[in-house]
Every structure is written in C-alpha cells, then in structure tokens.
Design an enzyme around this catalytic site. Structure first.
Site, PDB file in Angstrom:
ATOM      1  N   CYS A  83       0.817  -1.220   0.000  1.00 57.87           N
ATOM      2  CA  CYS A  83       0.000   0.000   0.000  1.00 57.87           C
ATOM      3  C   CYS A  83       0.856   1.277   0.000  1.00 57.87           C
ATOM      4  CB  CYS A  83      -0.968  -0.054   1.173  1.00 57.87           C
ATOM      5  SG  CYS A  83      -2.350   1.074   0.948  1.00 57.87           S
ATOM      6  N   TYR A  84       0.867   2.025   1.098  1.00 52.16           N
ATOM      7  CA  TYR A  84       1.687   3.251   1.129  1.00 52.16           C
ATOM      8  C   TYR A  84       3.150   2.927   0.824  1.00 52.16           C
ATOM      9  CZ  TYR A  84       4.009   7.467   2.827  1.00 52.16           C
ATOM     10  OH  TYR A  84       4.782   8.592   2.925  1.00 52.16           O
ATOM     11  N   HIS A 169      -3.733  -5.456   0.621  1.00 53.01           N
ATOM     12  CA  HIS A 169      -3.141  -5.907   1.892  1.00 53.01           C
ATOM     13  C   HIS A 169      -3.155  -7.433   1.966  1.00 53.01           C
ATOM     14  CE1 HIS A 169      -2.771  -2.025   3.960  1.00 53.01           C
ATOM     15  NE2 HIS A 169      -3.742  -1.675   3.148  1.00 53.01           N
ATOM     16  N   GLU A 171      -1.845  -9.273   4.025  1.00 52.82           N
ATOM     17  CA  GLU A 171      -1.791  -9.764   5.409  1.00 52.82           C
ATOM     18  C   GLU A 171      -3.160  -9.950   6.052  1.00 52.82           C
ATOM     19  OE1 GLU A 171      -1.066  -6.803   4.310  1.00 52.82           O
ATOM     20  OE2 GLU A 171      -1.580  -5.213   5.703  1.00 52.82           O
ATOM     21  N   SER A 223      -3.461 -10.121  37.213  1.00 53.19           N
ATOM     22  CA  SER A 223      -4.918  -9.962  37.206  1.00 53.19           C
ATOM     23  C   SER A 223      -5.621 -11.310  37.134  1.00 53.19           C
ATOM     24  CB  SER A 223      -5.337  -9.123  36.001  1.00 53.19           C
ATOM     25  OG  SER A 223      -5.175  -9.874  34.812  1.00 53.19           O
ATOM     26  N   GLY A 224      -4.877 -12.332  36.750  1.00 54.28           N
ATOM     27  CA  GLY A 224      -5.505 -13.642  36.583  1.00 54.28           C
ATOM     28  C   GLY A 224      -5.952 -13.877  35.152  1.00 54.28           C
ATOM     29  N   GLY A 225      -5.859 -12.822  34.321  1.00 54.90           N
ATOM     30  CA  GLY A 225      -6.154 -12.985  32.901  1.00 54.90           C
ATOM     31  C   GLY A 225      -5.008 -13.704  32.212  1.00 54.90           C
ATOM     32  N   VAL A 226      -5.204 -14.022  30.956  1.00 44.98           N
ATOM     33  CA  VAL A 226      -4.200 -14.803  30.233  1.00 44.98           C
ATOM     34  C   VAL A 226      -2.843 -14.072  30.197  1.00 44.98           C
ATOM     35  CG1 VAL A 226      -3.625 -15.900  28.026  1.00 44.98           C
ATOM     36  CG2 VAL A 226      -5.999 -15.792  28.771  1.00 44.98           C
ATOM     37  N   SER A 228      -1.341 -11.515  32.010  1.00 46.03           N
ATOM     38  CA  SER A 228      -0.493 -11.384  33.196  1.00 46.03           C
ATOM     39  C   SER A 228      -0.148 -12.761  33.751  1.00 46.03           C
ATOM     40  CB  SER A 228      -1.142 -10.487  34.254  1.00 46.03           C
ATOM     41  OG  SER A 228      -2.338 -11.033  34.710  1.00 46.03           O
ATOM     42  N   SER A 229      -1.029 -13.740  33.546  1.00 42.22           N
ATOM     43  CA  SER A 229      -0.724 -15.095  34.026  1.00 42.22           C
ATOM     44  C   SER A 229       0.458 -15.685  33.271  1.00 42.22           C
ATOM     45  CB  SER A 229      -1.943 -16.017  33.851  1.00 42.22           C
ATOM     46  OG  SER A 229      -3.004 -15.533  34.620  1.00 42.22           O
ATOM     47  N   LYS A 367      -2.746 -12.009  21.122  1.00 44.61           N
ATOM     48  CA  LYS A 367      -3.349 -12.892  22.117  1.00 44.61           C
ATOM     49  C   LYS A 367      -3.093 -14.377  21.849  1.00 44.61           C
ATOM     50  CE  LYS A 367      -6.048 -12.390  25.620  1.00 44.61           C
ATOM     51  NZ  LYS A 367      -5.951 -11.176  26.444  1.00 44.61           N
TER      52      LYS A 367
END
Ligand code: XMP
Length: 511
Positions: A83-84, A169, A171, A223-226, A228-229, A367
C-alpha cells in the site's frame, strides 16, 4: 548462538503493521517492527533476509509524508512493499503516484500475471484494498504484475532488485491467498529456512530474562487474565526467588475469580502472591459515575493507588514487569492510530513503584501467540484458554451507574451464562462471552404481576486478536436455556437479549 533468521517490517504507521510481523512469525520466520526512520546502515546491521514496508495513513503528497532512507534500496535485501510502502517505493525509484479518481475500499477482484511471487495463487482472486492514491507509472526495471478494475497497477515487480509492491493488503484474512503471496516472498525470494517457533521464543525469553533477573527483585501486577498469568509463569520460570505478584481485588471481578487466581498461583504454581482487598474503595470512587472513559480512568487511578500501597510495603524492586500485549498498545494509541478505548493496563504503574527498569516480555505478541507461549510454559489449559477479561472488569459491563447490587446481579447472570456455555461444550469454541447489565428497564409479566426490571444482554464473539470480531452464532436451544435460567434465577431481570453485531462497527465490550 546462530544468527536468527529475521524479516524486518518497516512501519509507516499502518493499521496492520504489527499484524504483518505476526503473519511472518506464523510463517516461521522471526519478525519485528522497526520505525521507518531507521537508517539503512542500522537495517544492514540487523541483517534481515527480507524487508517489508507497511501501509500508512498518509499520502506521499502530504507535507508530512513519511519516507525511508533511499540507501535501503541498495542493500541487496529483497523488499515487499504494501500500500503506502508500495507507492513510496514507486515514487522513490522513478515511478509516479497519483490521487486516483476512484478510491478502492474493501474487497476487490484482482487479476494476477504469471510471476513467481504468485506461484500457486489462482489467476483471479479477491483482495482487500484501502487506498485513494495509486501508482500511475512504474520506474525503469519494474513491471506491472496485477491489475483490478480501477487500479491498473495493483502490483509490480523488479526482479533484478527483488523489489515487489502490492496495492492491496495480503496480510488481512479478506485477501484470499494473500498469505500464499507472503509465503512465496519469504521462502522463494528470501530463501528462508523457517525454523522459528514459539518454543524458540520461550527459550530465548527465559534465557535472556534469567540472565537479566539473576539475584534481582521483580514486581508484577497479576490480574488472573491470560496475559499477566503467562507473564507471571514466564517470570517464575526465569526468576522464582525474586518474583512478587500483587493481585488487586477491586470488587469488579466475576464470580469465583479471586478464589481461582489464589488457588492456581499460590497453591499450584507457588508464586509469591499478595492479594489486596480493595472492593470498598473502588465502589466508593465509582459511585454515580456513568461515562465509560471516566470509569476506566477512575479504576486505572485507584488500581495504581492500591498497587502503590502494596509496592511501598515491598520496597525497592529492580524490575517492574507488565503483561502488556500488542493489541493493548495499539488500542491505547501508539501515537499514530486513534484512541478507541483507554486500556488502563498500559503504563501508569511506573510512577508509583520504586524500580530500576520496566520489562514487558509479551509486548510484541498477539493474544493467540501469548496463549501458545502459555502452553509452552506448561500452564494448565483452563488458564491458557481462559477468555479475555478487561482490566476494569464488570464496571464496563454494568452500563452507566455502578452499585454493588447491580454487580452482584450481573455476577449471577454471567455465572449462569458461563455455566450453560460450558455445558454445551462451547467454552473453548467461543473466544469471549459475557453478560452485560444494560441500563434499560422494561415491562414484563411474572406470575400475573407486572414487572419493571432490567434487560440483560448476552454477548459471544469469535476473534483471533480482538482487533476484529464476529458475533458468535450460539445455538437457539442454548440461548433459550440461558434466558430461562436467568429470568428464573436472577431477581430483577425480566428480559434477555443477544447481541448480534460484529466489530467493527461495534466493539466487543459495550462500554
Ligand atoms: P473492545 O471492547 O475494545 O475490546 O472491542 C477488545 C478487547 O479488549 C478488552 N477490553 C479491555 N481490556 N482494559 C482491558 O484490559 C480495558 O479497558 C478494556 N476494554 C476492553 C475486551 O474485553 C476485549 O477482549
């Protein structure tokens, strides 16, 4: 250690810049983003096997148009310009860019010429376009290798210099066989060996963290989320004696969440974990606050205060670790893209912790890549595949004013929803699913009596990286079961709706 095969992605500020780098990593070559201001000299030092130019929001005609050190074209390293990046390359190498009469946005039909870069790709295909300028003329040594109805030069090649440009694009998933084109570049043009995998990422990270953290103290907000765990597990592996994790219970968590975090990290993983009980404080500060961004700011600020209190007790640490991942960086605005929502897990803590340096070992990953790292580290599936949960928690799922009663009500509804999804065997299938307590009340009838109660919305989405998402088609019978249970078991809910919008134009969370 042998030199790591690398492809650098030169960033011109495009929406998909980091996505390009992860696509290359998916194709088993290590890749990272570098700014377009990087000199050719520096790129030569990195010694990549290939260079990719990203798209960008500017026009090459803008006064502030971004450019690249022209020497980069003389390094003899193959270039894949998108693109650009494609327009800029054409302009710098004897071609011409024009502002097209008709811009192309979205899916467009394309026709490819015979060319090794399109090997194995169907002659006619569909690609994703997003441009107004286009290349009007290519320079000497270049030939046109693809066209669309409105863009005569949809791709070009200079085989001698190994420079390839694409107006579309490749990708993004909407470009059918776009990845095949990238693969041809990586393997046929750059001759990659393709030996990079997530386990090499983990081994590299652990080895370098071990060296860096030897004998040091590291503090992490868990936090217990993925994210930070996984960060905690990675650090625990590299520095078990120096890691301290602080878990802030702000009272905005889902049912049973605190207990689960404590069980997994304290008992199972033997992490040095401190839990800060701060529900009252958060609820007090959030009282009568309705604006989502204000709520985020308050939660961010209070989180920092609570953390500061704990950090003071711990004293000076050498490192402050953060589980920041790439989408957090983008959506919080990296200076180039627009701020959609201010995610409070980026920055903030540094000013209140007495530390030497910040470490963010997952900052470049998406993620699903973080999850792969989690598995590599041997974390249990229940944790690694856990659905994402926002830092501000249920505060942005109770729309408008927040009270403890509303939070408790939402916790119950959310628990039923999660339970039914798990029973239906969909818990690993749906990327993120949750309940929202809308601020709306409506009339209902229960046992011959008129009710005027809350509407709760259920949301389930499929996504790969949270940047885009499709609403999940939960079977009617599952929704039916949820609806029945929710209105029967949760007092003050008399209506259940299911959210059928995708992102964009919606976002995943309602606030
Ligand atoms: P949206 O709603 O922006 O969400 O489409 C994308 C992903 O990010 C999560 N999310 C947040 N995470 N702090 C976070 O840590 C936040 O303020 C926040 N807002 C949204 C959301 O759950 C989804 O996974």
């Amino acid at each position: 250690m042998a030199k790591r095969e690398t492809i650098v992605v030169v960033d011109f500020g495009g929406q998909y810049s980091q996505l390009i780098a992860r696509r290359v990593r998916d194709l088993k070559v290590y890749s990272e983003l570098i700014p377009c201001t990087t000199s050719a000299e520096k790129i030569k030092e990195i010694d990549p096997i290939g260079i990719i130019f990203t798209g960008g929001p500017l026009s090459t005609f803008d006064e502030t148009a971004l450019s690249i050190d022209p020497e980069v074209f003389n390094l003899g390293i193959p270039i894949f310009a998108i693109c650009y990046g494609m327009q800029l390359t054409a302009q710098m190498l004897g071609g011409k860019v024009q502002t097209a009469k008709v811009g192309e946005y979205g899916k467009v039909e394309i026709e490819y010429e015979d060319h090794p870069i399109f090997e194995g790709v169907n002659k006619k295909g569909t690609v994703w376009m997003s441009h107004h300028d286009s290349v009007a003329k290519v320079g000497k040594g270049f030939k046109v290798i693809a066209k669309t109805k409105d863009t005569a030069i949809a791709a070009y090649a200079n085989d001698e210099k190994k420079i390839y440009g694409f107006q579309f694009h490749p990708e993004v998933v909407h470009s059918i066989q776009g990845l095949d084109i990238m693969k041809n570049f990586i393997y046929k043009i750059c001759n990659a060996k393709g030996e990079w995998t997530m386990d090499s990422f983990v081994a590299d990270q652990v080895a370098s963290l071990k060296e860096k953290l030897k004998g040091k103290k590291v503090l992490l907000a868990l936090s217990g989320g993925v994210d930070s765990s996984v960060c905690a597990a990675l650090l625990q592996k590299a520095c078990p004696e120096g890691l301290i994790c602080v878990f802030v219970d702000h009272g905005l968590l889902r049912k049973g969440e605190r207990e689960e975090v404590e069980r997994v990290f304290k008992e199972q993983f033997k992490v040095n974990l401190i839990t800060a009980d701060a529900e009252k404080r958060f609820l007090k500060k959030l009282k009568n606050k309705r604006d989502p961004e204000k709520k985020r700011k308050i939660i961010g600020k209070q989180f920092i205060k609570v953390f500061e209190k704990e950090a003071k007790k711990i004293g000076k640490v050498d490192f402050l670790a953060q589980g920041t991942i790439y989408p957090d960086v983008v959506e919080s605005g990296n200076g180039k893209s627009q701020v959609i929502k201010s995610h409070h897990n980026v920055g903030g803590l540094p000013s209140v912790v007495d530390f030497e340096e910040i470490i963010e070992p997952l900052r470049d990953l998406y993620k699903d890549e973080v999850r792969k790292v989690g598995f590599e580290l041997g974390l249990p599936e229940s944790l690694v595949m856990r659905q994402p949960f926002p830092g501000p928690g249920l505060a942005i799922r109770v729309l408008g004013n927040i009270t403890k009663d509303k939070l408790d009500l939402l916790r119950d509804v959310d628990f039923i929803f999660r339970e039914e999804i798990a029973k239906a065997g969909l818990d690993k299938e749906i990327w993120q699913y949750f309940a929202v307590l809308t601020n709306m009340r409506s009339v209902g009838v229960m046992g011959d009596e008129r009710t005027y109660d809350y509407t709760v919305a259920l949301r389930g989405v499929s996504s790969v990286d949270a940047m885009t998402a499709d609403w999940y088609k939960i079977p009617y019978e599952v929704l039916d079961k949820c609806s029945n249970r929710i209105v029967n078991e949760c007092k003050h809910i008399n209506r259940v709706v299911y959210d059928i919008t995708s992102k964009p134009p919606s976002t995943i969370e309602w606030e």
